[in-house]
Write a protein that holds these residues in place. Structure first.
Motif, PDB file in Angstrom:
ATOM      1  N   LEU A  25       0.820  -1.206   0.000  1.00  0.00           N
ATOM      2  CA  LEU A  25       0.000   0.000   0.000  1.00  0.00           C
ATOM      3  C   LEU A  25       0.862   1.268   0.000  1.00  0.00           C
ATOM      4  CD1 LEU A  25      -2.869   1.294   0.414  1.00  0.00           C
ATOM      5  CD2 LEU A  25      -2.384   1.151   2.866  1.00  0.00           C
ATOM      6  N   LEU A  26       1.932   1.255   0.783  1.00  0.00           N
ATOM      7  CA  LEU A  26       2.783   2.443   0.929  1.00  0.00           C
ATOM      8  C   LEU A  26       3.923   2.491  -0.083  1.00  0.00           C
ATOM      9  CD1 LEU A  26       3.099   2.513   4.817  1.00  0.00           C
ATOM     10  CD2 LEU A  26       1.438   3.724   3.360  1.00  0.00           C
ATOM     11  N   GLU A  45       3.885  10.869   7.072  1.00  0.00           N
ATOM     12  CA  GLU A  45       3.301  10.966   5.734  1.00  0.00           C
ATOM     13  C   GLU A  45       2.547   9.711   5.321  1.00  0.00           C
ATOM     14  OE1 GLU A  45       7.700   9.827   5.034  1.00  0.00           O
ATOM     15  OE2 GLU A  45       6.592  11.151   6.379  1.00  0.00           O
ATOM     16  N   HIS A  46       2.798   8.574   5.989  1.00  0.00           N
ATOM     17  CA  HIS A  46       2.104   7.333   5.649  1.00  0.00           C
ATOM     18  C   HIS A  46       0.858   7.079   6.501  1.00  0.00           C
ATOM     19  CE1 HIS A  46       5.225   6.325   2.904  1.00  0.00           C
ATOM     20  NE2 HIS A  46       6.133   6.038   3.820  1.00  0.00           N
ATOM     21  N   THR A  49      -2.773   7.409   4.944  1.00  0.00           N
ATOM     22  CA  THR A  49      -3.054   6.360   3.960  1.00  0.00           C
ATOM     23  C   THR A  49      -3.488   5.081   4.657  1.00  0.00           C
ATOM     24  OG1 THR A  49      -1.437   7.300   2.443  1.00  0.00           O
ATOM     25  CG2 THR A  49      -2.070   5.010   2.065  1.00  0.00           C
ATOM     26  N   ARG A  52      -7.018   5.562   6.175  1.00  0.00           N
ATOM     27  CA  ARG A  52      -8.066   5.474   5.142  1.00  0.00           C
ATOM     28  C   ARG A  52      -8.253   4.042   4.665  1.00  0.00           C
ATOM     29  NH1 ARG A  52      -5.646  10.166   3.355  1.00  0.00           N
ATOM     30  NH2 ARG A  52      -4.466   9.037   1.783  1.00  0.00           N
ATOM     31  N   HIS A  53      -7.149   3.327   4.480  1.00  0.00           N
ATOM     32  CA  HIS A  53      -7.185   1.958   3.960  1.00  0.00           C
ATOM     33  C   HIS A  53      -7.998   1.026   4.868  1.00  0.00           C
ATOM     34  CE1 HIS A  53      -5.909  -1.711   1.990  1.00  0.00           C
ATOM     35  NE2 HIS A  53      -5.493  -2.168   3.164  1.00  0.00           N
ATOM     36  N   CYS A  60      -4.310   7.460  13.021  1.00  0.00           N
ATOM     37  CA  CYS A  60      -2.984   8.065  12.911  1.00  0.00           C
ATOM     38  C   CYS A  60      -2.346   8.238  14.290  1.00  0.00           C
ATOM     39  CB  CYS A  60      -3.073   9.412  12.204  1.00  0.00           C
ATOM     40  SG  CYS A  60      -3.560   9.298  10.477  1.00  0.00           S
TER      41      CYS A  60
END
Length: 84
Positions: A25-26, A45-46, A49, A52-53, A60
């Motif tokens: 994914l990343l 920064e990851h 994502t 959301r995934h 976070c």
């Protein structure tokens, strides 16, 4: 017994599909994922994502507690949409 930061992060990554799925994914190596677990945080920064995934099951705040995610969430909710 209190869980360590790495154990909490390991569970979060498993909940997001496991190390290989998160690495894909990343677009990073699975070794990078294991390094994130060892260090006890995912690079900021990851984090969005991954959140959301997995539809918000892994926040976070768990992935990287050193960032003020509430501040960022609040300010992004009030941001003006970009002009077309």
């Amino acid at each position: 017994m209190e869980t360590t930061r790495s154990e909490e992060l390991r569970r979060a990554i498993e909940d997001a599909g496991g190390a290989v799925a998160v690495a894909t994914l990343l677009d990073v190596s699975r070794h990078a994922i294991y390094d994130y677990i060892r260090r006890g945080r995912v690079p900021a920064e990851h984090c969005p994502t991954i959140e959301r995934h997995c539809s918000g099951r892994v926040r976070c705040e768990v992935l990287n507690p050193s960032v003020d995610w509430n501040y960022l969430r609040e300010h992004s909710a009030h941001a003006e949409p970009a002009a077309a």
